[in-house]
Scaffold this motif. Structure first.
Motif, PDB file in Angstrom:
ATOM      1  N   HIS A   8       0.862  -1.181   0.000  1.00  0.00           N
ATOM      2  CA  HIS A   8       0.000   0.000   0.000  1.00  0.00           C
ATOM      3  C   HIS A   8       0.895   1.227   0.000  1.00  0.00           C
ATOM      4  O   HIS A   8       1.746   1.365   0.874  1.00  0.00           O
ATOM      5  CB  HIS A   8      -0.877  -0.029   1.253  1.00  0.00           C
ATOM      6  CG  HIS A   8      -1.736   1.168   1.441  1.00  0.00           C
ATOM      7  ND1 HIS A   8      -1.880   1.798   2.647  1.00  0.00           N
ATOM      8  CD2 HIS A   8      -2.517   1.855   0.580  1.00  0.00           C
ATOM      9  CE1 HIS A   8      -2.701   2.818   2.522  1.00  0.00           C
ATOM     10  NE2 HIS A   8      -3.104   2.864   1.284  1.00  0.00           N
ATOM     11  N   ILE A   9       0.736   2.077  -0.998  1.00  0.00           N
ATOM     12  CA  ILE A   9       1.510   3.320  -1.009  1.00  0.00           C
ATOM     13  C   ILE A   9       0.540   4.499  -0.935  1.00  0.00           C
ATOM     14  O   ILE A   9      -0.557   4.449  -1.475  1.00  0.00           O
ATOM     15  CB  ILE A   9       2.425   3.443  -2.247  1.00  0.00           C
ATOM     16  CG1 ILE A   9       1.634   3.337  -3.556  1.00  0.00           C
ATOM     17  CG2 ILE A   9       3.528   2.402  -2.210  1.00  0.00           C
ATOM     18  CD1 ILE A   9       2.441   3.652  -4.787  1.00  0.00           C
ATOM     19  N   GLU A  46      -8.723  10.245  -4.992  1.00  0.00           N
ATOM     20  CA  GLU A  46      -9.197   8.867  -5.144  1.00  0.00           C
ATOM     21  C   GLU A  46      -8.026   7.918  -5.421  1.00  0.00           C
ATOM     22  O   GLU A  46      -7.114   8.227  -6.174  1.00  0.00           O
ATOM     23  CB  GLU A  46     -10.205   8.787  -6.288  1.00  0.00           C
ATOM     24  CG  GLU A  46     -10.928   7.469  -6.381  1.00  0.00           C
ATOM     25  CD  GLU A  46     -11.742   7.116  -5.155  1.00  0.00           C
ATOM     26  OE1 GLU A  46     -11.749   5.937  -4.783  1.00  0.00           O
ATOM     27  OE2 GLU A  46     -12.371   8.009  -4.560  1.00  0.00           O
ATOM     28  N   THR A  47      -8.079   6.775  -4.774  1.00  0.00           N
ATOM     29  CA  THR A  47      -7.093   5.715  -4.958  1.00  0.00           C
ATOM     30  C   THR A  47      -7.838   4.382  -4.858  1.00  0.00           C
ATOM     31  O   THR A  47      -9.065   4.379  -4.744  1.00  0.00           O
ATOM     32  CB  THR A  47      -5.953   5.859  -3.912  1.00  0.00           C
ATOM     33  OG1 THR A  47      -4.923   4.939  -4.209  1.00  0.00           O
ATOM     34  CG2 THR A  47      -6.439   5.681  -2.504  1.00  0.00           C
ATOM     35  N   VAL A  56      -8.416  -2.865   2.813  1.00  0.00           N
ATOM     36  CA  VAL A  56      -9.580  -2.089   2.389  1.00  0.00           C
ATOM     37  C   VAL A  56      -9.335  -1.537   0.987  1.00  0.00           C
ATOM     38  O   VAL A  56      -8.314  -0.892   0.737  1.00  0.00           O
ATOM     39  CB  VAL A  56      -9.880  -0.955   3.384  1.00  0.00           C
ATOM     40  CG1 VAL A  56     -11.084  -0.148   2.929  1.00  0.00           C
ATOM     41  CG2 VAL A  56     -10.111  -1.518   4.787  1.00  0.00           C
ATOM     42  N   ILE A  57     -10.297  -1.777   0.096  1.00  0.00           N
ATOM     43  CA  ILE A  57     -10.132  -1.436  -1.315  1.00  0.00           C
ATOM     44  C   ILE A  57     -11.340  -0.673  -1.861  1.00  0.00           C
ATOM     45  O   ILE A  57     -12.409  -0.670  -1.281  1.00  0.00           O
ATOM     46  CB  ILE A  57      -9.896  -2.715  -2.160  1.00  0.00           C
ATOM     47  CG1 ILE A  57     -11.101  -3.658  -2.058  1.00  0.00           C
ATOM     48  CG2 ILE A  57      -8.606  -3.422  -1.725  1.00  0.00           C
ATOM     49  CD1 ILE A  57     -11.056  -4.843  -2.998  1.00  0.00           C
ATOM     50  N   LYS A 158      -4.561   2.243  -8.449  1.00  0.00           N
ATOM     51  CA  LYS A 158      -3.752   3.268  -7.777  1.00  0.00           C
ATOM     52  C   LYS A 158      -3.560   2.912  -6.310  1.00  0.00           C
ATOM     53  O   LYS A 158      -4.408   2.266  -5.709  1.00  0.00           O
ATOM     54  CB  LYS A 158      -4.428   4.634  -7.890  1.00  0.00           C
ATOM     55  CG  LYS A 158      -4.535   5.142  -9.316  1.00  0.00           C
ATOM     56  CD  LYS A 158      -5.240   6.465  -9.353  1.00  0.00           C
ATOM     57  CE  LYS A 158      -6.529   6.248 -10.099  1.00  0.00           C
ATOM     58  NZ  LYS A 158      -7.572   7.141  -9.866  1.00  0.00           N
ATOM     59  N   GLY A 159      -2.432   3.366  -5.752  1.00  0.00           N
ATOM     60  CA  GLY A 159      -2.169   3.158  -4.333  1.00  0.00           C
ATOM     61  C   GLY A 159      -1.484   1.839  -4.026  1.00  0.00           C
ATOM     62  O   GLY A 159      -1.487   1.395  -2.882  1.00  0.00           O
TER      63      GLY A 159
END
Length: 171
Positions: A8-9, A46-47, A56-57, A158-159
């Motif tokens: 997770h970034i 938003e990611t 969590v996605i 993303k993320g």
């Protein structure tokens, strides 16, 4: 087969759920009561991967996983709320199984009370071939195979980032 830890970034401004709310996420994911009915999120951009704790996605990430037919997961809807009372609808990934996939002969892993505490060297069993999973005793990071990694990159999620797991991997 190459495997990767899914990381997770958080880039500046990204939406994320702070680590300290992990216990509440876990309780809600497991259909138990949490003192926090609305867990806070921060950020505006938003990611797709909001929290490592509880995995969590976004809906986009959930749809991607559904299209890739991942057999060992369920999606638990959770609503988060920021300080302005804006809501974020997301999903916690609930793994129905964890995988006994580490080759004990080729790995140097410290396990205490059925939990992996240290990885000095890791190698997967030769006949193992899952594409999206948790290692038994280590539920902190999701593992993906090379094909899943490439599909995730093409899907523009993303993320996330990936750290290769090879025989020299340590944490």
């Amino acid at each position: 087969m190459k495997y990767y830890f899914l990381k997770h970034i958080i880039n500046e401004g990204d939406i994320y759920i702070p680590f300290e709310y992990g216990d509440s996420i876990t309780l809600l994911r497991d259909n138990k009561d949490s003192k926090l009915k609305k867990i806070p999120f921060v950020g505006k951009k938003e990611t797709d991967y909001y929290a490592v704790t509880g995995h969590v996605i976004s809906n986009h990430f959930k749809t991607f996983l559904e299209l890739n037919t991942i057999p060992n997961i369920e999606f638990i809807p959770i609503t988060f709320e920021n300080k302005k009372k804006e809501e974020l609808k997301a999903y916690a990934i609930k793994f129905t199984t964890t995988e006994d996939c580490i080759d004990p002969e080729k790995s140097d892993v410290v396990i205490l009370l059925d939990t992996i505490r240290e990885i000095n060297k890791i190698s997967f069993k030769k006949d193992f071939n899952m594409k999206f999973f948790l290692i038994k005793g280590y539920d902190y990071e999701i593992v993906v195979d090379n094909d899943m990694k490439e599909a995730m990159e093409k899907s523009n999620l993303k993320g996330i980032s990936f750290t290769v797991i090879d025989e020299n991997y340590k944490f």
